[in-house]
Design a protein around this motif. Structure first.
Motif, mmCIF file in Angstrom:
data_model
loop_
_atom_site.group_PDB
_atom_site.id
_atom_site.type_symbol
_atom_site.label_atom_id
_atom_site.label_comp_id
_atom_site.label_asym_id
_atom_site.label_seq_id
_atom_site.Cartn_x
_atom_site.Cartn_y
_atom_site.Cartn_z
ATOM 1 N N THR A 1 6.452 11.648 14.306
ATOM 2 C CA THR A 1 5.406 10.875 14.562
ATOM 3 C C THR A 1 5.060 9.895 13.473
ATOM 4 N N GLY A 2 5.120 9.233 12.400
ATOM 5 C CA GLY A 2 4.048 8.541 10.995
ATOM 6 C C GLY A 2 4.340 8.865 10.468
ATOM 7 N N GLY B 1 6.469 8.878 8.329
ATOM 8 C CA GLY B 1 6.938 7.235 7.654
ATOM 9 C C GLY B 1 8.489 7.075 7.222
ATOM 10 N N LYS B 2 9.151 7.456 8.258
ATOM 11 C CA LYS B 2 10.607 7.809 8.349
ATOM 12 C C LYS B 2 11.686 6.258 8.041
ATOM 13 N N GLN C 1 8.664 11.542 3.327
ATOM 14 C CA GLN C 1 9.735 10.488 2.024
ATOM 15 C C GLN C 1 9.963 11.221 0.502
ATOM 16 N N GLY D 1 0.673 -1.279 0.521
ATOM 17 C CA GLY D 1 -0.006 0.372 -0.074
ATOM 18 C C GLY D 1 0.884 1.267 0.028
HETATM 19 N N1 LIG Z 1 3.947 6.108 1.873
HETATM 20 C C1 LIG Z 1 2.888 6.161 2.143
HETATM 21 N N2 LIG Z 1 1.806 5.292 2.232
HETATM 22 C C2 LIG Z 1 1.008 4.890 3.149
HETATM 23 N N3 LIG Z 1 1.173 5.159 4.420
HETATM 24 C C3 LIG Z 1 2.597 4.997 4.278
HETATM 25 C C4 LIG Z 1 4.045 5.735 4.083
HETATM 26 N N4 LIG Z 1 4.678 5.539 4.522
HETATM 27 C C5 LIG Z 1 4.671 4.851 5.555
HETATM 28 N N5 LIG Z 1 3.217 4.601 5.561
HETATM 29 C C6 LIG Z 1 2.560 3.969 7.070
HETATM 30 O O1 LIG Z 1 2.408 5.481 7.948
HETATM 31 C C7 LIG Z 1 2.676 4.500 9.595
HETATM 32 C C8 LIG Z 1 4.163 5.142 10.270
HETATM 33 O O2 LIG Z 1 4.954 5.474 9.009
HETATM 34 P P1 LIG Z 1 6.125 4.913 10.170
HETATM 35 O O3 LIG Z 1 6.117 4.480 11.331
HETATM 36 O O4 LIG Z 1 7.378 4.629 9.588
HETATM 37 O O5 LIG Z 1 6.327 6.905 10.827
HETATM 38 P P2 LIG Z 1 7.735 7.086 12.045
HETATM 39 O O6 LIG Z 1 7.710 8.718 11.225
HETATM 40 O O7 LIG Z 1 8.718 6.333 11.416
HETATM 41 O O8 LIG Z 1 6.912 7.001 13.382
HETATM 42 P P3 LIG Z 1 7.767 7.050 14.667
HETATM 43 O O9 LIG Z 1 8.277 8.710 14.988
HETATM 44 O O10 LIG Z 1 7.170 6.725 15.504
HETATM 45 O O11 LIG Z 1 8.920 5.583 14.053
HETATM 46 C C9 LIG Z 1 2.601 3.312 8.991
HETATM 47 O O12 LIG Z 1 1.899 2.468 9.360
HETATM 48 C C10 LIG Z 1 3.620 3.057 7.780
HETATM 49 O O13 LIG Z 1 2.698 1.199 7.087
#
Ligand SMILES: Nc1ncnc2c1ncn2[C@@H]1O[C@H](COP(=O)(O)OP(=O)(O)OP(=O)(O)O)[C@@H](O)[C@H]1O
Length: 287
Positions: free
Chosen positions: A94-95, A97-98, A75, A67
């Protein structure tokens, strides 16, 4: 000292006509915000376009099946830098997508036919390690091995596995990793990508910080790897950038990718309050 800082700011939820969030009601926007909203820009290039020619096709295909079709803003901003091999500090809420951003960078770098530890993701907690491992395994789809070395795991058994067939990617908590490296279960000499997730948390933990410093400088050299730090908050980020270069945790041209500076609340909301006299025991209905 060549420290390049890319401060890429934007609002929390896009309201441009191209955004898929535009028709959402205020209530759904609020729900998205409180649920770690993933903001993707429908007008942006697809993930495939952003990663084209850098990330293997089988990985991109898996990403699309899961997805991940359109990149989040984090990103979109960070992947061109990450995929060109640049050391980066991913600083976004947070969230945002890192995790996917740095995993795609790993998959663009590793040699799938080699049996050696080529990428290491260091996390502060077992729970985060399990989440990252799950996404990495989904993307790898058995094209390479992803091993989790997490606190509370069966390190003894893993030690013999890792010796017999070193995995391409290891996701590890700081203590478990150092234990394994010090017992010479594997070496980090062929490591090409080092990711430190939730770096502010690890640096803030007196138990973990000295081991983290060893991982950054004693077990491998910054010049021979790509180093990526990720965190939702990096207090004193200018100081941190300076330290990265000064202590040789990264190369001198490390980039600070700062997306969505943390906002206490979405900019389109305002707080109001109403002073009421206590005249009834009936609850007040808020609309
Ligand atoms: N390009 C995208 N399209 C759709 N969903 C995405 C995409 N990138 C990430 N996600 C979803 O978004 C949610 C948050 O992503 P992720 O955990 O990577 O964020 P993060 O910035 O790493 O957060 P944290 O600071 O909590 O580690 C996850 O459920 C992930 O599957």
């Amino acid at each position: 000292m060549a420290v390049a800082a890319a401060f890429l700011s934007s609002s929390l939820l896009p309201t441009t006509p191209g955004s898929h969030l535009t028709p959402f009601t205020l209530r759904s926007r609020l729900r998205l915000f409180t649920r770690r909203a993933v903001v993707v820009n429908a007008a942006a290039a697809t993930l495939r376009e952003v990663c084209s020619g850098r990330v293997p096709d089988h990985v991109l295909q898996r990403a699309e099946e899961i997805g991940y079709v359109v990149p989040t803003e984090m990103q979109e901003q960070s992947l061109p830098l990450l995929l060109s091999g640049q050391d980066c500090i991913l600083h976004a809420q947070t969230g945002s997508g890192k995790t996917l951003a740095y995993l795609l960078s790993i998959f663009s770098t590793i040699d799938f036919s080699r049996s050696s530890v080529q990428a290491l993701v260091v996390v502060p907690t077992r729970e985060l390690g399990m989440q990252v491992t799950k996404v990495a395994r989904l993307l790898a789809a058995k094209a390479c091995t992803v091993m989790a070395l997490l606190d509370g795991g069966t390190l003894k058994r893993q030690k013999s596995w890792v010796k017999a067939e070193p995995p391409a990617i290891i996701v590890a908590t700081v203590a478990s990793l150092c234990q394994m490296v010090e017992r010479r279960a594997f070496s980090l000499q062929s490591m090409r990508v080092l990711v430190i997730d939730e770096v502010d948390f690890i640096f803030g933990s007196s138990k973990q910080v000295s081991s983290l410093r060893k991982i950054l400088t004693s077990y491998s050299a910054a010049s021979s790897r790509q180093t990526i730090f990720a965190s939702a908050s990096i207090p004193q980020h200018n100081r941190f950038l300076h330290d990265c270069v000064q202590h040789k945790w990264t190369k001198g041209d490390v980039v600070h990718v700062h997306v969505h500076p943390v906002q206490p609340m979405p900019s389109h909301l305002c707080h109001k309050y109403v002073a009421a006299r206590h005249i009834s025991s009936q609850p007040i209905q808020c609309i």
